[in-house]
Design a protein around this motif. Sequence first.
Motif, short mmCIF file in Angstrom:
data_model
loop_
_atom_site.label_atom_id
_atom_site.label_comp_id
_atom_site.label_asym_id
_atom_site.label_seq_id
_atom_site.Cartn_x
_atom_site.Cartn_y
_atom_site.Cartn_z
N LEU A 100 32.39 -38.77 69.55
CA LEU A 100 32.28 -37.53 68.75
C LEU A 100 31.35 -37.65 67.55
CD1 LEU A 100 34.14 -38.21 66.16
CD2 LEU A 100 36.00 -37.22 67.48
N GLU A 101 30.55 -38.72 67.51
CA GLU A 101 29.72 -38.91 66.30
C GLU A 101 28.61 -37.85 66.17
OE1 GLU A 101 30.81 -40.94 63.99
OE2 GLU A 101 32.36 -41.41 65.47
N HIS A 102 28.31 -37.57 64.92
CA HIS A 102 27.15 -36.74 64.54
C HIS A 102 25.89 -37.55 64.84
CE1 HIS A 102 24.43 -34.67 61.72
NE2 HIS A 102 25.31 -33.69 61.68
N ILE A 119 37.04 -40.45 73.47
CA ILE A 119 38.04 -39.68 72.72
C ILE A 119 39.16 -39.27 73.67
CG2 ILE A 119 36.45 -38.88 70.94
CD1 ILE A 119 36.26 -36.18 72.37
N ALA A 173 33.27 -41.42 62.51
CA ALA A 173 33.49 -40.25 61.64
C ALA A 173 34.94 -40.27 61.16
CB ALA A 173 33.22 -38.97 62.42
N SER A 205 35.93 -35.35 62.29
CA SER A 205 34.88 -34.82 63.16
C SER A 205 34.39 -33.47 62.65
CB SER A 205 35.41 -34.67 64.58
OG SER A 205 34.64 -33.72 65.30
N ASN A 206 33.07 -33.29 62.59
CA ASN A 206 32.53 -32.01 62.11
C ASN A 206 32.64 -30.92 63.17
OD1 ASN A 206 30.41 -33.55 63.49
ND2 ASN A 206 29.08 -31.83 63.01
N SER A 209 39.08 -33.41 64.01
CA SER A 209 40.03 -34.51 64.24
C SER A 209 39.93 -35.56 63.15
CB SER A 209 39.80 -35.16 65.60
OG SER A 209 38.58 -34.79 66.16
N GLY A 261 39.67 -29.55 70.55
CA GLY A 261 40.14 -30.39 69.45
C GLY A 261 41.64 -30.35 69.27
N SER A 313 44.17 -30.17 62.57
CA SER A 313 42.79 -30.51 62.23
C SER A 313 42.57 -30.28 60.74
CB SER A 313 41.82 -29.68 63.05
OG SER A 313 41.67 -28.40 62.49
N CYS A 315 25.85 -32.81 67.67
CA CYS A 315 26.75 -33.70 68.41
C CYS A 315 26.52 -33.49 69.90
CB CYS A 315 28.21 -33.40 68.06
SG CYS A 315 28.67 -33.89 66.39
N LEU A 367 28.83 -35.30 72.34
CA LEU A 367 30.18 -34.71 72.40
C LEU A 367 30.15 -33.45 73.27
CD1 LEU A 367 33.15 -34.49 71.58
CD2 LEU A 367 32.43 -33.37 69.46
#
Length: 413
Positions: free
Chosen positions: A125-127, A150, A175, A178-179, A183, A334, A338, A372, A375
Amino acid sequence: MNDMTPPGSLSGVRADFPGLLTPQGERWHYLDTAATAQKPQAVIDAMSNALGRDYATVHRGVYARSANMTRAYEAARERVATFLGAQSANEIVFVRGATEGINLVAQSWGGANLQAGDRIMLSQLEHHSNIVPWQLIAQKTGAEIDVCPITDDGLIDLDWLEENLTTRHKMVALAHVSNVLGSILDAKRAAKAAHAVGAKLLLDGCQSAPRMRLAMEELDCDFFVFSAHKLYGPTGIGVVWAREELLNAMPPYQGGGAMIDRVTFEKSTYAPAPQRFEAGTPMIAEAVALHAAIDYTQNVAGEAGMEGLFAHESWLAAKAREEMGRMNSIRLLGPEKSAGIVSFVMEGVHPHDLGTILDEENVAIRAGHHCCQPLMDHLGVPATARASFGLYSDESDIEALMRGIERTQRIFG
Ligand code: PMP
């Protein structure tokens, strides 16, 4: 915020933000705070004074204005240190933003510590800014990248992480929040897993810094980065936190003025951290405005502290999920719990179309891949719609969002 304030409303706060009105003076339902936060007047004033009345360079001037500005710049560093629960202001490096911060760690720490055969652990899930800098240093050093999956509800799978980390992993970069999915990472557990194999943990704190209480010792990470503009501060400045000893063991990232000890054509020696990483004239007014942003945010949070802001925004996110959950056409992405960020897709409607219709209702959401793409590939969608909340958001923003979604459904239905 006092105990009597119901979660989901921080009354009076909106008036502090001139950006929350349309040019016609109507209410603007700004639901894109995860991209960048609106600025309170206190931050705008701090920036304006720093660029006007108080402006001068730092660290070099012999005149009083420059000495005062130097004090203000260093006071901003102290303020960030207390905000992060750091041991000392020397642990705070000012950079242009989180993106530059991660590039700094990847190039400086990674360049000195990674070699062929080493591995870097990221997550699904990384940017992009916590992926591409690692690819660049991996290409240079011969290190390789692994991706932690994930779970079905959108959390970084720490069981998998614990099972799959090896002593070949030198860096785990994740992260904190998560943006896209909101999460929240159990950072302590991730730190324990990383440290058990001798790896460093970098936390991308872009989305946690504006909405969570932070204490570096408790998180037990090795690097923490964030951007001021998501924390109600200005663009153009961000922070890398690391312990002094670690920073001082790292080579400079960029060369230039202000980062040196002594320069000759044969050889230069460098200043200790944090100056070592701040080549050139720094972001002077931006640092002063970041100071004001932290003061403002903590002042709004009041006695309840950042936990109060977290409760406020996660309550709004849960409420939005509940409302949208009633609609068959909406797929929520998600986890249920959150940090003030909700991503969703609407059957038969491209998120961009939804975003355009909502814009007509003075509702601003984000539509896209949110930087992302890996993702999105995992979720099997090209893009999502995302509503994200800030300290100025309240239930009326959700009502406006829902009105817009229902209208969209009628148009496409
Ligand atoms: N990481 C995350 C989780 C983010 O949300 C963002 C901004 N969208 C970034 C990194 C990059 O931050 P910046 O563009 O301010 O450098």
